[in-house]
Design a protein around this motif. Structure first.
Motif, PDB file in Angstrom:
ATOM      1  N   LYS A 199      37.380  37.943  38.570  1.00 20.97           N
ATOM      2  CA  LYS A 199      37.096  36.590  39.067  1.00 20.97           C
ATOM      3  C   LYS A 199      38.297  35.821  39.209  1.00 20.97           C
ATOM      4  CE  LYS A 199      34.223  32.387  38.415  1.00 20.97           C
ATOM      5  NZ  LYS A 199      33.069  31.928  37.638  1.00 20.97           N
ATOM      6  N   ASN A 200      39.429  35.947  38.372  1.00 20.95           N
ATOM      7  CA  ASN A 200      40.713  35.237  38.322  1.00 20.95           C
ATOM      8  C   ASN A 200      41.532  35.858  39.683  1.00 20.95           C
ATOM      9  OD1 ASN A 200      40.298  33.583  35.956  1.00 20.95           O
ATOM     10  ND2 ASN A 200      41.182  35.051  34.645  1.00 20.95           N
ATOM     11  N   ALA A 201      41.411  37.281  39.634  1.00 20.40           N
ATOM     12  CA  ALA A 201      42.321  37.938  40.864  1.00 20.40           C
ATOM     13  C   ALA A 201      41.720  37.163  42.180  1.00 20.40           C
ATOM     14  CB  ALA A 201      41.793  39.206  40.731  1.00 20.40           C
ATOM     15  N   VAL A 202      40.447  36.986  42.144  1.00 24.63           N
ATOM     16  CA  VAL A 202      40.081  36.573  43.699  1.00 24.63           C
ATOM     17  C   VAL A 202      39.937  35.177  43.580  1.00 24.63           C
ATOM     18  CG1 VAL A 202      37.908  36.544  45.053  1.00 24.63           C
ATOM     19  CG2 VAL A 202      38.264  38.739  43.783  1.00 24.63           C
ATOM     20  N   SER A 203      39.796  34.404  42.703  1.00 24.57           N
ATOM     21  CA  SER A 203      39.766  32.971  42.750  1.00 24.57           C
ATOM     22  C   SER A 203      41.334  32.387  43.254  1.00 24.57           C
ATOM     23  CB  SER A 203      39.308  32.200  41.579  1.00 24.57           C
ATOM     24  OG  SER A 203      39.931  32.687  40.490  1.00 24.57           O
ATOM     25  N   SER A 204      42.336  33.333  42.854  1.00 24.92           N
ATOM     26  CA  SER A 204      43.878  32.813  43.159  1.00 24.92           C
ATOM     27  C   SER A 204      44.108  33.254  44.470  1.00 24.92           C
ATOM     28  CB  SER A 204      44.693  33.628  42.363  1.00 24.92           C
ATOM     29  OG  SER A 204      44.707  35.013  42.528  1.00 24.92           O
ATOM     30  N   MET A 205      43.542  33.821  45.239  1.00 30.35           N
ATOM     31  CA  MET A 205      43.395  34.009  46.735  1.00 30.35           C
ATOM     32  C   MET A 205      43.520  32.571  47.555  1.00 30.35           C
ATOM     33  SD  MET A 205      41.534  37.439  47.704  1.00 30.35           S
ATOM     34  CE  MET A 205      42.108  37.528  49.105  1.00 30.35           C
ATOM     35  N   LYS A 206      44.283  32.419  48.605  1.00 28.98           N
ATOM     36  CA  LYS A 206      44.324  31.381  49.641  1.00 28.98           C
ATOM     37  C   LYS A 206      43.082  31.430  50.255  1.00 28.98           C
ATOM     38  CE  LYS A 206      46.912  29.044  53.050  1.00 28.98           C
ATOM     39  NZ  LYS A 206      48.068  29.111  53.768  1.00 28.98           N
ATOM     40  N   GLY A 207      42.205  30.218  50.342  1.00 27.76           N
ATOM     41  CA  GLY A 207      41.168  30.051  51.090  1.00 27.76           C
ATOM     42  C   GLY A 207      39.816  30.470  50.432  1.00 27.76           C
ATOM     43  N   VAL A 208      39.904  30.859  48.972  1.00 27.37           N
ATOM     44  CA  VAL A 208      38.665  31.062  48.374  1.00 27.37           C
ATOM     45  C   VAL A 208      38.282  29.637  48.032  1.00 27.37           C
ATOM     46  CG1 VAL A 208      37.720  32.100  46.486  1.00 27.37           C
ATOM     47  CG2 VAL A 208      39.397  33.437  48.018  1.00 27.37           C
ATOM     48  N   ARG A 209      36.717  29.424  48.340  1.00 24.54           N
ATOM     49  CA  ARG A 209      36.029  27.985  47.973  1.00 24.54           C
ATOM     50  C   ARG A 209      35.469  28.295  46.527  1.00 24.54           C
ATOM     51  NH1 ARG A 209      35.887  24.122  51.935  1.00 24.54           N
ATOM     52  NH2 ARG A 209      37.801  24.804  53.360  1.00 24.54           N
ATOM     53  N   SER A 210      34.709  29.377  46.364  1.00 24.17           N
ATOM     54  CA  SER A 210      33.893  29.654  45.158  1.00 24.17           C
ATOM     55  C   SER A 210      33.772  31.314  45.033  1.00 24.17           C
ATOM     56  CB  SER A 210      32.609  29.201  45.193  1.00 24.17           C
ATOM     57  OG  SER A 210      31.709  29.603  45.967  1.00 24.17           O
ATOM     58  N   VAL A 211      33.618  31.655  43.773  1.00 23.35           N
ATOM     59  CA  VAL A 211      33.290  33.092  43.238  1.00 23.35           C
ATOM     60  C   VAL A 211      32.193  33.138  42.416  1.00 23.35           C
ATOM     61  CG1 VAL A 211      34.485  35.062  42.239  1.00 23.35           C
ATOM     62  CG2 VAL A 211      35.839  33.471  43.574  1.00 23.35           C
ATOM     63  N   ASP A 212      31.451  33.966  42.886  1.00 20.74           N
ATOM     64  CA  ASP A 212      30.150  34.385  41.851  1.00 20.74           C
ATOM     65  C   ASP A 212      30.205  35.630  41.658  1.00 20.74           C
ATOM     66  OD1 ASP A 212      27.828  33.793  40.950  1.00 20.74           O
ATOM     67  OD2 ASP A 212      26.393  34.368  42.401  1.00 20.74           O
ATOM     68  N   VAL A 213      30.059  35.720  40.356  1.00 23.48           N
ATOM     69  CA  VAL A 213      30.336  36.990  39.782  1.00 23.48           C
ATOM     70  C   VAL A 213      28.894  37.429  38.883  1.00 23.48           C
ATOM     71  CG1 VAL A 213      31.507  38.851  38.237  1.00 23.48           C
ATOM     72  CG2 VAL A 213      32.817  37.251  39.502  1.00 23.48           C
ATOM     73  N   ASN A 214      28.131  38.630  39.290  1.00 23.48           N
ATOM     74  CA  ASN A 214      26.792  38.892  38.598  1.00 23.48           C
ATOM     75  C   ASN A 214      27.206  40.210  38.058  1.00 23.48           C
ATOM     76  OD1 ASN A 214      24.517  39.623  37.852  1.00 23.48           O
ATOM     77  ND2 ASN A 214      23.209  38.904  39.667  1.00 23.48           N
ATOM     78  N   GLN A 215      27.357  40.500  36.766  1.00 21.59           N
ATOM     79  CA  GLN A 215      27.721  41.578  36.016  1.00 21.59           C
ATOM     80  C   GLN A 215      26.659  42.551  35.945  1.00 21.59           C
ATOM     81  OE1 GLN A 215      29.078  41.145  32.043  1.00 21.59           O
ATOM     82  NE2 GLN A 215      29.448  42.905  31.630  1.00 21.59           N
ATOM     83  N   LYS A 216      25.339  41.930  35.884  1.00 20.00           N
ATOM     84  CA  LYS A 216      24.177  42.700  35.895  1.00 20.00           C
ATOM     85  C   LYS A 216      24.170  43.832  37.075  1.00 20.00           C
ATOM     86  CE  LYS A 216      19.350  42.749  34.805  1.00 20.00           C
ATOM     87  NZ  LYS A 216      18.192  41.923  34.313  1.00 20.00           N
ATOM     88  N   GLN A 217      24.290  43.039  38.236  1.00 17.46           N
ATOM     89  CA  GLN A 217      24.087  43.747  39.464  1.00 17.46           C
ATOM     90  C   GLN A 217      25.122  44.410  40.045  1.00 17.46           C
ATOM     91  OE1 GLN A 217      22.621  41.227  42.569  1.00 17.46           O
ATOM     92  NE2 GLN A 217      20.577  41.422  41.803  1.00 17.46           N
ATOM     93  N   SER A 218      26.751  44.148  39.210  1.00 19.38           N
ATOM     94  CA  SER A 218      27.787  44.650  39.405  1.00 19.38           C
ATOM     95  C   SER A 218      28.205  44.133  41.033  1.00 19.38           C
ATOM     96  CB  SER A 218      27.786  46.117  39.688  1.00 19.38           C
ATOM     97  OG  SER A 218      27.654  46.568  38.454  1.00 19.38           O
ATOM     98  N   LYS A 219      28.172  42.807  41.188  1.00 18.63           N
ATOM     99  CA  LYS A 219      28.208  42.223  42.454  1.00 18.63           C
ATOM    100  C   LYS A 219      29.140  40.881  42.346  1.00 18.63           C
ATOM    101  CE  LYS A 219      25.554  40.177  46.257  1.00 18.63           C
ATOM    102  NZ  LYS A 219      24.165  39.830  46.704  1.00 18.63           N
ATOM    103  N   VAL A 220      30.065  40.820  43.418  1.00 17.96           N
ATOM    104  CA  VAL A 220      30.969  39.851  43.362  1.00 17.96           C
ATOM    105  C   VAL A 220      30.885  39.278  44.734  1.00 17.96           C
ATOM    106  CG1 VAL A 220      33.216  39.110  43.650  1.00 17.96           C
ATOM    107  CG2 VAL A 220      32.649  40.737  41.908  1.00 17.96           C
ATOM    108  N   THR A 221      30.443  37.782  44.803  1.00 20.45           N
ATOM    109  CA  THR A 221      30.157  37.083  46.013  1.00 20.45           C
ATOM    110  C   THR A 221      31.495  36.052  46.065  1.00 20.45           C
ATOM    111  OG1 THR A 221      27.855  37.321  45.814  1.00 20.45           O
ATOM    112  CG2 THR A 221      28.576  35.559  47.316  1.00 20.45           C
ATOM    113  N   VAL A 222      32.103  36.205  47.163  1.00 22.73           N
ATOM    114  CA  VAL A 222      33.104  35.197  47.588  1.00 22.73           C
ATOM    115  C   VAL A 222      32.977  34.326  48.732  1.00 22.73           C
ATOM    116  CG1 VAL A 222      35.733  35.099  48.018  1.00 22.73           C
ATOM    117  CG2 VAL A 222      34.637  36.848  46.787  1.00 22.73           C
TER     118      VAL A 222
END
Length: 147
Positions: free
Chosen positions: A43-66
């Motif tokens: 989450k920290n790696a992706v949220s530090s990118m330029k242009g990212v509005r929000s990051v949703d991480v679902n550990q149970k499904q192993s899914k990251v939504t940016v």
């Protein structure tokens, strides 16, 4: 007025530099995350990118939504830099697939309600081959009969 129009055409104040703004989009990535530390690192790696509005991480499904103005390949590369195995989200909802139990589509690791997004084994109902065979079918009351 003619001279002023001509002068305004010559000295136009439009910017010649065109900015390429990336479109707002959603990027879904499958990442194997074992603990809360893994979730926080991704989450920290992706949220530090330029242009990212929000990051949703679902550990149970192993899914990251940016969500944001980002390129999907750059997001995938940034997630892989954390040391995790990552790929684009390969699943689609179960009800959007015509034959979900095809050998390539069924996946035991898929979250509930999802199957792999693969080309289906059965042809679509609008295929021209099916229409031609239906013309000469005994089940079709308007079929052509050649005797």
């Amino acid at each position: 007025m003619g001279i002023l129009d001509h002068a305004s055409d010559i000295f136009s104040f439009e910017s010649s530099r065109k900015s390429k703004k990336k479109p707002m989009q959603t990027v879904e990535i499958k990442v194997k995350m074992d603990c809360d530390g893994c979730v926080r690192r991704v989450k920290n790696a992706v949220s530090s990118m330029k242009g990212v509005r929000s990051v949703d991480v679902n550990q149970k499904q192993s899914k990251v939504t940016v969500y944001g103005n980002v390129e999907p390949n750059k997001v995938l590369k940034k997630v892989k830099e954390t040391g995790k195995k990552a790929e684009f989200w390969p699943y689609v909802p179960y009800n959007l697939v015509s034959y979900p139990y095809a050998s390539q589509a069924y996946d035991k690791k898929a979250p509930s309600g999802y199957v792999r997004n693969v080309a289906q084994a059965l042809p679509s109902p609008n295929a021209p081959e099916e229409k031609l065979t239906y013309l000469f079918s005994d089940e079709n009351p308007n079929a052509c009969s050649i005797m």
